[in-house]
Motif scaffolding. Structure first.
Motif, mmCIF file in Angstrom:
data_model
loop_
_atom_site.group_PDB
_atom_site.id
_atom_site.type_symbol
_atom_site.label_atom_id
_atom_site.label_comp_id
_atom_site.label_asym_id
_atom_site.label_seq_id
_atom_site.Cartn_x
_atom_site.Cartn_y
_atom_site.Cartn_z
ATOM 1 N N MET A 39 0.769 -1.274 0.201
ATOM 2 C CA MET A 39 0.087 -0.015 0.015
ATOM 3 C C MET A 39 0.968 1.392 -0.017
ATOM 4 S SD MET A 39 -3.122 1.460 0.753
ATOM 5 C CE MET A 39 -4.147 -0.118 1.142
ATOM 6 N N LEU A 40 1.696 1.301 1.076
ATOM 7 C CA LEU A 40 2.649 2.490 1.084
ATOM 8 C C LEU A 40 4.091 2.165 1.626
ATOM 9 C CD1 LEU A 40 2.406 5.824 1.307
ATOM 10 C CD2 LEU A 40 2.382 5.486 3.738
ATOM 11 N N SER A 41 4.859 2.737 0.858
ATOM 12 C CA SER A 41 6.248 2.408 1.165
ATOM 13 C C SER A 41 7.188 3.646 1.101
ATOM 14 C CB SER A 41 6.822 1.494 0.154
ATOM 15 O OG SER A 41 8.195 1.379 0.278
ATOM 16 N N ILE A 42 7.601 4.212 2.290
ATOM 17 C CA ILE A 42 8.173 5.142 2.646
ATOM 18 C C ILE A 42 9.909 5.014 2.675
ATOM 19 C CG2 ILE A 42 8.625 7.393 4.027
ATOM 20 C CD1 ILE A 42 5.722 6.972 5.019
ATOM 21 N N LYS A 43 10.643 5.582 1.996
ATOM 22 C CA LYS A 43 12.224 5.258 2.107
ATOM 23 C C LYS A 43 12.738 6.357 2.280
ATOM 24 C CE LYS A 43 12.275 0.769 -0.089
ATOM 25 N NZ LYS A 43 11.201 0.594 -1.065
ATOM 26 N N GLU A 44 13.662 6.330 3.377
ATOM 27 C CA GLU A 44 14.622 7.421 3.630
ATOM 28 C C GLU A 44 13.917 9.085 3.238
ATOM 29 O OE1 GLU A 44 17.593 7.429 4.896
ATOM 30 O OE2 GLU A 44 17.028 5.395 5.423
ATOM 31 N N LEU A 45 12.777 9.238 3.837
ATOM 32 C CA LEU A 45 12.238 10.523 3.494
ATOM 33 C C LEU A 45 12.672 11.445 4.472
ATOM 34 C CD1 LEU A 45 9.849 11.887 1.948
ATOM 35 C CD2 LEU A 45 8.375 11.106 4.052
ATOM 36 N N LYS A 46 13.064 12.688 3.500
ATOM 37 C CA LYS A 46 13.727 13.968 4.305
ATOM 38 C C LYS A 46 12.746 15.208 3.928
ATOM 39 C CE LYS A 46 18.404 12.133 4.506
ATOM 40 N NZ LYS A 46 19.435 11.821 3.610
ATOM 41 N N ALA A 47 12.268 15.844 4.910
ATOM 42 C CA ALA A 47 11.492 17.129 4.662
ATOM 43 C C ALA A 47 12.008 18.271 5.614
ATOM 44 C CB ALA A 47 10.090 16.539 4.910
ATOM 45 N N GLN A 48 11.844 19.407 4.917
ATOM 46 C CA GLN A 48 11.998 20.505 5.896
ATOM 47 C C GLN A 48 10.692 21.472 5.921
ATOM 48 O OE1 GLN A 48 14.790 22.899 3.436
ATOM 49 N NE2 GLN A 48 16.655 21.953 4.348
ATOM 50 N N GLY A 95 14.438 11.308 -0.448
ATOM 51 C CA GLY A 95 13.797 9.990 -0.205
ATOM 52 C C GLY A 95 12.572 9.864 -1.081
ATOM 53 N N GLU A 96 11.790 8.382 -0.930
ATOM 54 C CA GLU A 96 10.791 8.610 -1.967
ATOM 55 C C GLU A 96 9.683 7.662 -1.189
ATOM 56 O OE1 GLU A 96 11.515 5.554 -5.142
ATOM 57 O OE2 GLU A 96 11.721 3.774 -3.673
ATOM 58 N N VAL A 97 8.242 8.071 -1.791
ATOM 59 C CA VAL A 97 7.174 7.374 -1.282
ATOM 60 C C VAL A 97 6.639 6.599 -2.536
ATOM 61 C CG1 VAL A 97 5.216 7.898 0.102
ATOM 62 C CG2 VAL A 97 6.993 9.340 0.491
ATOM 63 N N ILE A 98 6.173 5.405 -2.198
ATOM 64 C CA ILE A 98 5.567 4.539 -3.370
ATOM 65 C C ILE A 98 4.153 4.435 -2.680
ATOM 66 C CG2 ILE A 98 5.385 2.802 -4.678
ATOM 67 C CD1 ILE A 98 7.696 4.633 -5.491
ATOM 68 N N PHE A 99 3.067 4.906 -3.274
ATOM 69 C CA PHE A 99 1.595 4.662 -2.680
ATOM 70 C C PHE A 99 0.779 3.813 -4.018
ATOM 71 C CE2 PHE A 99 -2.894 6.181 -2.413
ATOM 72 C CZ PHE A 99 -3.078 5.564 -1.372
ATOM 73 N N GLU A 100 0.613 2.426 -3.738
ATOM 74 C CA GLU A 100 -0.171 1.724 -4.948
ATOM 75 C C GLU A 100 0.528 1.818 -6.040
ATOM 76 O OE1 GLU A 100 -2.451 -0.083 -2.811
ATOM 77 O OE2 GLU A 100 -4.295 0.563 -4.190
ATOM 78 N N ASN A 101 1.741 1.511 -5.812
ATOM 79 C CA ASN A 101 2.703 1.340 -6.873
ATOM 80 C C ASN A 101 3.005 2.521 -7.894
ATOM 81 O OD1 ASN A 101 3.036 -1.304 -6.407
ATOM 82 N ND2 ASN A 101 0.947 -1.782 -7.401
ATOM 83 N N LYS A 102 2.629 3.756 -7.135
ATOM 84 C CA LYS A 102 2.922 4.882 -8.003
ATOM 85 C C LYS A 102 3.731 5.968 -6.801
ATOM 86 C CE LYS A 102 -1.336 5.137 -10.665
ATOM 87 N NZ LYS A 102 -2.531 5.150 -10.624
#
Lengths: 481, 254
Positions: B1-10, B58-65
């Protein structure tokens, strides 16, 4: 059938038909303004001498006046000698098919959801498409006639109903009233006349749209509506279609009169050319609109949605003379790009227990300037008068301006006057909230703005309200994000 | 469903998320806990696409998108729902008009026809009942003049109406009394299914008594520093955040 044919003929033949016989053959007056021009207009309209004299008096008075400088609008000085004050209704260039119509115009039609046949009529394509609306209009006129309602052009009324014109024209807005009203009184060319007889409730909303002999909005329009005792009428001014109008200066006068227990509801949707995105061109709309509640328990209600014109200077007002009379003003004024609007109302309380309500919504976007200017005046005689005013402004972006100038003058201690004002910004957080529910930014802005204007839209007749919403969307297109 | 990898935000130039990893599968409920300022709300807003938050890595994949490439409205249409910590007021637009527009936008995106008026009404009545909302609350302008509790309840009402794939609840429990908490939790449990997922962002364990999570994560200084089952929440409640902070520090110093 013969009626229909005649109407079509009226529509398609633009030549002047009231047999004016002088040396001037032209259908146009030369540029400039002087007494001869006024006589020319009056003669073209086949007017009686008293009317000509009235115009001349107005003109002579106008010469002594000065253009008002107090509105919060800026424009280059107008050269009144550089204007043509009369030209016969122009026949629109007739096109063979929709392919020849300006694509931008078509896009707007589509957004407004105007049916194809109607689009053709508005864009001036082919004649047979007109038949539908013509026959509707004819049936419409017959129904009104049965009820004794008079609904015609003001020129026709001057010729056919001089007693009513003499009695009421200028009785609410005298030609001495202000600069633009004086100018209008001298040179007005057309407009509407409505008389609702005693006790008659007009069975349909009256609209210039149906007054087929005057589809073109005039530059100096003059409208007079009289609701006799116990009568009611709802009048719609304007057409939400994007009419292209080349006249720069518009100075209209609208007068409303209600006698005992009568009511007039006057709704306007105005979307004249606002100029381009750089602020070039566009209409100057300097209008004097005023109603008088002459009779007891009478009511006048103004509802306006203003999205067009480069400059708007307009204060639809009510003189509340009758006891228990009611005045209402509901307004949405939208300005975008370089538009300027200085608009509001005046409520003059004279009669006992007279009541007024003002709800004004100003929306500014782009680099525009939007001002509300209102006066609530309670005279000594207006025992128990009440007013409630609410003026809300909404800003889109940070380069536009919103201003409120409320004036209150009260000479009677028993009066109650309330004023509320708010200013808000279309918030990023509101847009994000709607985005997060799957609504696009453009639709989100429309939703927020429509919500803001809801109290005013509620006052418009149903169909008009739907069109007004769409119009707002078009006016504010691209103003956020 | 949701895959969050090394997400960085400011936020306003300040690093808040510093390499966050999280996997959420269909049917799972994840609780994200952590002290103030740990980045919980930032995570919720970044996922929803709030422009006030800048993703720096980083990246976020939600339902393969690729979620981060989508506009906020498209994320919503794809089935991501954020229950706001501070729901926004939209004066003059009724709850029902607002919801109908939202539902139809989502349906349009999926190539479905507009919802029938009757179907919509039936759906609205059914969902309103679950949350004990009366007709008055539904016909009123969106959140306008609502109490804090009513706003939160309205968020969960919207969740049930839109029935997304992933619901992110940003401190939905804050400002709720115990009765309202039960009603709101009940609504969320109604939403739970094998196909849907929930991320619950909260300070307190008490919400998790009602919405029982499959996983609990502790977020601290922009990273998930500890993950476990629902018992982790109880342990946190007992020992406080200092316990994980200290163990993290110990781990870091090794």
């Amino acid at each position: 059938m013969s009626d229909d044919m005649k109407v079509v003929e009226d529509l398609t033949q633009s030549e002047y038909k009231w047999g004016f016989t002088t040396n001037i053959e032209a259908d146009e007056a030369p540029k400039g303004l002087n007494e001869n021009i006024i006589r020319f207009i009056s003669a073209k309209k086949n007017e009686p001498e008293w009317m000509t004299q009235w115009r001349l008096k107005a003109y002579r008075h106008w010469l002594t006046m000065e253009e008002p400088k107090w509105p919060k609008v800026k424009y280059d000085p107008i050269d009144y000698q550089d204007v043509k004050y009369y030209s016969a209704p122009k026949k629109k260039p007739e096109l063979d098919s929709m392919d020849e119509v300006d694509p931008e115009l078509l896009k707007t039609f589509e957004k407004l959801g105007i049916p194809l046949e109607e689009q053709k009529r508005l864009a001036g394509v082919a004649v047979d498409a007109v038949f539908d609306s013509v026959s509707v209009a004819t049936t419409f006129r017959e129904t009104l006639h049965e009820k004794g309602i008079i609904f015609c052009s003001i020129s026709e009324a001057i010729r056919e109903h001089p007693e009513l014109i003499k009695k009421y024209m200028g009785s609410v807005v005298p030609y001495t009233d202000n600069y633009f009203a004086a100018l209008n009184s001298a040179v007005f060319t057309d407009g509407s006349f409505v008389y609702i007889p005693k006790g008659v409730r007009c069975p349909m909303e009256l609209s210039t749209y149906f007054r087929i002999n005057a589809m073109e909005t005039g530059q100096f329009e003059r409208t007079l509506i009289i609701a006799d005792e116990g009568s009611y009428v709802s009048y719609l001014e304007g057409c939400t279609a994007p009419m292209r109008d080349e006249n720069q200066l518009h100075a209209a006068v609208v007068e409303l009169v209600t006698l005992d227990n009568a009511e007039i509801k006057y709704s306007t949707v105005q979307n004249w050319y606002p100029g381009n995105k750089e602020g070039k061109g566009g209409i100057y709309n300097f209008v004097t609109k005023r109603g008088i509640c002459r009779g007891k328990n009478s009511k006048i209600s103004w509802t306006q949605v203003e999205t067009g014109s480069a400059i708007t200077w307009k204060y639809p007002s009510c003189i509340l003379q009758g006891e228990n009379s009611i005045g209402e003003f509901y307004s949405v004024a939208v300005t975008n790009n370089y538009q300027q609007a200085d608009t509001g109302t005046k409520m003059i309380h004279i009669g006992k227990n007279s009541k007024s309500t003002i709800v004004s919504k100003g929306i500014s976007a782009g680099r525009s300037d939007n001002s509300y200017r209102g006066l609530v005046k309670v005279l000594k005689s207006a025992e128990g008068a009440r007013n409630f005013s609410q003026c809300d402004s909404m800003l889109m972006g940070d380069k536009c301006g919103a201003h409120t100038f409320p004036y209150i003058e009260v000479d009677n201690d028993s009066a109650m006057v309330e004023h509320e004002a708010t200013t808000s910004k279309v918030g990023e957080d509101q847009i994000f909230y709607l985005n997060q529910r799957g609504i696009s930014t453009e639709d989100a802005v429309n939703m927020i703005v429509n919500g803001f204007c809801k109290e005013v839209f509620n006052e418009l007749p149903m169909e008009f309200a739907v069109e007004a919403q769409k119009l707002l969307a078009i006016s504010l297109e691209g103003s956020v994000g | 469903m949701l895959s969050i990898k090394e997400l960085k935000a400011q936020v306003e130039g300040k690093d808040i998320l510093k390499g966050l990893n999280l996997e959420v599968k269909a049917g799972e409920v994840h609780a994200i806990m952590g002290p103030n300022g740990s980045g919980k709300s930032t995570l919720a807003n970044v996922l929803a696409g709030n422009e006030g938050y800048e993703v720096t890595g980083g990246e976020v994949i939600f339902e393969n998108k690729n979620l981060l490439e989508m506009d906020p409205e498209d994320r919503a249409r794809e089935g991501l729902f954020l229950a706001f910590q501070y729901p926004i007021e939209i004066p003059g637009i009724s709850n029902s008009t607002f919801l109908k527009t939202a539902i139809n936008e989502i349906r349009k995106y999926k190539g479905l026809p507009e919802i029938a008026a009757k179907e919509f009404l039936v759906l609205m009545r059914e969902k309103a009942k679950i949350l004990g909302m009366d007709d008055n609350l539904i016909s009123r302008s969106v959140n306008t003049g609502f109490s804090g509790g009513e706003k939160k309840r309205n968020e969960i009402f919207q969740l049930l109406m839109l029935n997304p794939k992933l619901a992110i609840l940003d401190e939905t429990d804050s400002g709720l009394d115990i009765d309202a908490l039960r009603i709101v939790s009940n609504g969320v449990n109604e939403f739970r299914s094998r196909d849907n997922s929930v991320i619950v962002v909260t300070h307190y364990q008490r919400l998790l008594d009602y919405i029982v999570p499959d996983f609990v994560h502790v977020l601290y200084k922009g990273k998930i520093i500890k993950s476990g089952g629902k018992e982790l929440a109880l342990e946190l409640e007992e020992k406080g955040y200092d316990w994980v902070k200290n163990s993290e520090l110990t781990a870091a110093s090794v």
